[in-house]
Design a protein around this motif. Structure first.
Motif, PDB file in Angstrom:
ATOM      1  N   SER A  41      25.215 -22.766 -43.830  1.00 20.96           N
ATOM      2  CA  SER A  41      24.316 -22.148 -42.856  1.00 20.96           C
ATOM      3  C   SER A  41      24.672 -20.689 -42.614  1.00 20.96           C
ATOM      4  O   SER A  41      23.807 -19.809 -42.669  1.00 20.96           O
ATOM      5  CB  SER A  41      24.374 -22.934 -41.539  1.00 20.96           C
ATOM      6  OG  SER A  41      23.701 -22.246 -40.514  1.00 20.96           O
ATOM      7  N   GLY A  44      24.343 -18.604 -45.986  1.00 22.50           N
ATOM      8  CA  GLY A  44      22.936 -18.500 -46.382  1.00 22.50           C
ATOM      9  C   GLY A  44      22.142 -17.587 -45.478  1.00 22.50           C
ATOM     10  O   GLY A  44      21.397 -16.709 -45.949  1.00 22.50           O
ATOM     11  N   ASN A  45      22.292 -17.756 -44.176  1.00 19.48           N
ATOM     12  CA  ASN A  45      21.520 -16.939 -43.236  1.00 19.48           C
ATOM     13  C   ASN A  45      21.973 -15.486 -43.230  1.00 19.48           C
ATOM     14  O   ASN A  45      21.143 -14.571 -43.153  1.00 19.48           O
ATOM     15  CB  ASN A  45      21.615 -17.541 -41.830  1.00 19.48           C
ATOM     16  CG  ASN A  45      20.760 -18.785 -41.674  1.00 19.48           C
ATOM     17  OD1 ASN A  45      19.548 -18.740 -41.826  1.00 19.48           O
ATOM     18  ND2 ASN A  45      21.385 -19.911 -41.389  1.00 19.48           N
ATOM     19  N   ILE A  48      20.520 -13.774 -46.312  1.00 18.04           N
ATOM     20  CA  ILE A  48      19.109 -13.417 -46.153  1.00 18.04           C
ATOM     21  C   ILE A  48      18.970 -12.150 -45.309  1.00 18.04           C
ATOM     22  O   ILE A  48      18.200 -11.235 -45.649  1.00 18.04           O
ATOM     23  CB  ILE A  48      18.325 -14.590 -45.531  1.00 18.04           C
ATOM     24  CG1 ILE A  48      18.097 -15.679 -46.576  1.00 18.04           C
ATOM     25  CG2 ILE A  48      16.976 -14.111 -44.970  1.00 18.04           C
ATOM     26  CD1 ILE A  48      17.381 -16.899 -46.083  1.00 18.04           C
ATOM     27  N   THR A  70      16.454 -16.620 -38.999  1.00 12.57           N
ATOM     28  CA  THR A  70      17.842 -16.757 -39.436  1.00 12.57           C
ATOM     29  C   THR A  70      18.820 -16.478 -38.296  1.00 12.57           C
ATOM     30  O   THR A  70      19.831 -17.177 -38.164  1.00 12.57           O
ATOM     31  CB  THR A  70      18.150 -15.823 -40.623  1.00 12.57           C
ATOM     32  OG1 THR A  70      17.896 -14.471 -40.241  1.00 12.57           O
ATOM     33  CG2 THR A  70      17.305 -16.163 -41.820  1.00 12.57           C
ATOM     34  N   HIS A 291      16.785 -23.907 -43.992  1.00  9.20           N
ATOM     35  CA  HIS A 291      15.931 -22.710 -44.009  1.00  9.20           C
ATOM     36  C   HIS A 291      16.372 -21.673 -45.043  1.00  9.20           C
ATOM     37  O   HIS A 291      15.541 -21.188 -45.834  1.00  9.20           O
ATOM     38  CB  HIS A 291      15.849 -22.091 -42.613  1.00  9.20           C
ATOM     39  CG  HIS A 291      15.004 -22.888 -41.671  1.00  9.20           C
ATOM     40  ND1 HIS A 291      15.082 -22.768 -40.290  1.00  9.20           N
ATOM     41  CD2 HIS A 291      14.056 -23.830 -41.898  1.00  9.20           C
ATOM     42  CE1 HIS A 291      14.232 -23.598 -39.729  1.00  9.20           C
ATOM     43  NE2 HIS A 291      13.599 -24.252 -40.678  1.00  9.20           N
ATOM     44  N   PRO A 292      17.660 -21.269 -45.095  1.00 12.23           N
ATOM     45  CA  PRO A 292      18.036 -20.287 -46.130  1.00 12.23           C
ATOM     46  C   PRO A 292      17.899 -20.820 -47.544  1.00 12.23           C
ATOM     47  O   PRO A 292      17.576 -20.064 -48.472  1.00 12.23           O
ATOM     48  CB  PRO A 292      19.508 -19.963 -45.801  1.00 12.23           C
ATOM     49  CG  PRO A 292      19.991 -21.076 -44.948  1.00 12.23           C
ATOM     50  CD  PRO A 292      18.806 -21.568 -44.201  1.00 12.23           C
ATOM     51  N   TYR A 295      14.001 -20.703 -48.331  1.00 18.51           N
ATOM     52  CA  TYR A 295      13.495 -19.349 -48.574  1.00 18.51           C
ATOM     53  C   TYR A 295      14.208 -18.680 -49.750  1.00 18.51           C
ATOM     54  O   TYR A 295      13.616 -17.843 -50.435  1.00 18.51           O
ATOM     55  CB  TYR A 295      13.606 -18.503 -47.303  1.00 18.51           C
ATOM     56  CG  TYR A 295      12.468 -18.773 -46.354  1.00 18.51           C
ATOM     57  CD1 TYR A 295      11.242 -18.145 -46.508  1.00 18.51           C
ATOM     58  CD2 TYR A 295      12.602 -19.697 -45.325  1.00 18.51           C
ATOM     59  CE1 TYR A 295      10.170 -18.417 -45.668  1.00 18.51           C
ATOM     60  CE2 TYR A 295      11.550 -19.974 -44.465  1.00 18.51           C
ATOM     61  CZ  TYR A 295      10.335 -19.335 -44.644  1.00 18.51           C
ATOM     62  OH  TYR A 295       9.278 -19.612 -43.814  1.00 18.51           O
ATOM     63  N   GLY A 296      15.470 -19.041 -49.983  1.00 15.77           N
ATOM     64  CA  GLY A 296      16.173 -18.485 -51.129  1.00 15.77           C
ATOM     65  C   GLY A 296      15.611 -18.980 -52.447  1.00 15.77           C
ATOM     66  O   GLY A 296      15.528 -18.239 -53.436  1.00 15.77           O
TER      67      GLY A 296
END
Length: 315
Positions: A41, A44-45, A48, A70, A291-292, A295-296
């Motif tokens: 988390s 990843g965030n 982004i 994020t 989420h990351p 979207y990644g």
């Protein structure tokens, strides 16, 4: 003796978080996936945020809203995971009454913010697909900032009653919370008073934030799908719908755990306590982890920039 205990718990200075009741011996092993999810988390965030900041082509409404999401994910997971891991690793179960109420406020306010940002992202998709010529003029930077501010104010104000209501109840039964964090219902259920006001407000907040947000998202996608089906070719329809996939996955990543969590909290009395606590603990992390990744993987601009970064490092 009983009178002394009762007096101590009217306004307890600390609560005791049990972690996952019945699985205390396995806390160290349970901490491994939680720690891994938290690391994913955070990395990843933050990645982004870094990519969007460094890449001028990503400075647009969709990615500004993604950055808001994020940041919300980071705060949401950080408000619960460090304390959860300290319980698993160091058996550090005490949490002060004020810290417990603060954690409660952060959980509810940032959950509302996350939901509100997904509504804003649905509006962005609606404008981009249904009114592409007006998209840039309607969603200017100032408008995006005002939408973000409105989301923060709505969620921050609606979450304020939670700690205030929890603070007013007398806690003369116990100060032991059979959970890994200070959720509103878990805390107020320890009170030796009629907590109907807290329960009703929780339902009001659920309907005024989550249910209304789902309604507005559904309305946006009704219009989007209507316009997509009007496109002349199948390829055009698939390409246009493909721009919505990441957002739809983000919606499912947030609302499915919320629905599952709400059902287990209110109707899951037959579910073993340790399983309920485990589910609610995982629920705190699921959106911020997914989420990351979503979207990644799904967003071409972010995926290309990531590949470019790793390629440069490799050379």
């Amino acid at each position: 003796m009983s009178e002394s205990n009762t007096t101590d718990f009217i306004n307890p200075s600390t609560f005791i978080l049990l972690g996952i009741p019945g699985l205390e011996a396995a806390h160290i092993w349970i901490s491994i996936p939680f720690c891994a999810m938290y690391a994913i988390s955070v990395v990843g965030n933050v990645t982004i945020l870094f990519i969007v900041k460094r890449e001028p082509s990503l400075h647009g409404p969709m990615f500004y809203f993604l950055c808001m999401l994020t940041v919300t994910d980071l705060v949401m997971s950080t408000s619960t995971l460090p304390k959860m891991l300290s319980i698993f690793w160091f058996n550090s179960r005490e949490i002060s009454f004020s810290a417990c109420l603060t954690q409660m406020y952060f959980i509810h306010s940032f959950l509302g913010m996350e939901s509100g940002i997904l509504v804003a992202m649905a509006f962005d998709r609606y404008m981009a697909i249904c009114h592409p010529l007006r998209h840039a003029t309607v969603l200017k930077n100032s408008v995006v900032a005002n939408i973000g501010l409105a989301v923060v104010l709505r969620s921050g104000i609606l979450a304020l009653p939670y700690p205030f209501l929890a603070k007013q109840w007398p806690y003369c039964r116990t100060n032991i919370i059979p959970n890994t964090y200070c959720g509103h219902l878990v805390v107020v259920n320890l009170a030796c008073a009629d907590i109907s006001v807290s329960s009703y407000y929780g339902l009001f907040d659920l309907f005024s934030v989550i249910v209304m947000d789902i309604f507005f998202i559904a309305m946006s996608y009704t219009q989007i799908l209507r316009d997509i089906f009007r496109l002349p070719t199948k390829d055009a329809r698939l390409k246009t719908f493909g721009t919505c996939i990441s957002h739809l996955c983000a919606i499912l990543a947030l609302y499915i755990p919320i629905l599952f969590f709400s059902l287990t909290q209110r109707f899951g009395q037959n579910v073993p306590l340790h399983l309920r606590v485990l589910i609610t603990s995982v629920y705190q992390l699921v959106p911020s982890v997914l989420h990351p990744i979503i979207y990644g993987v799904r967003t071409k601009q972010i995926r290309d920039r990531l590949l470019q970064l790793f390629t440069h490092k490799g050379t």
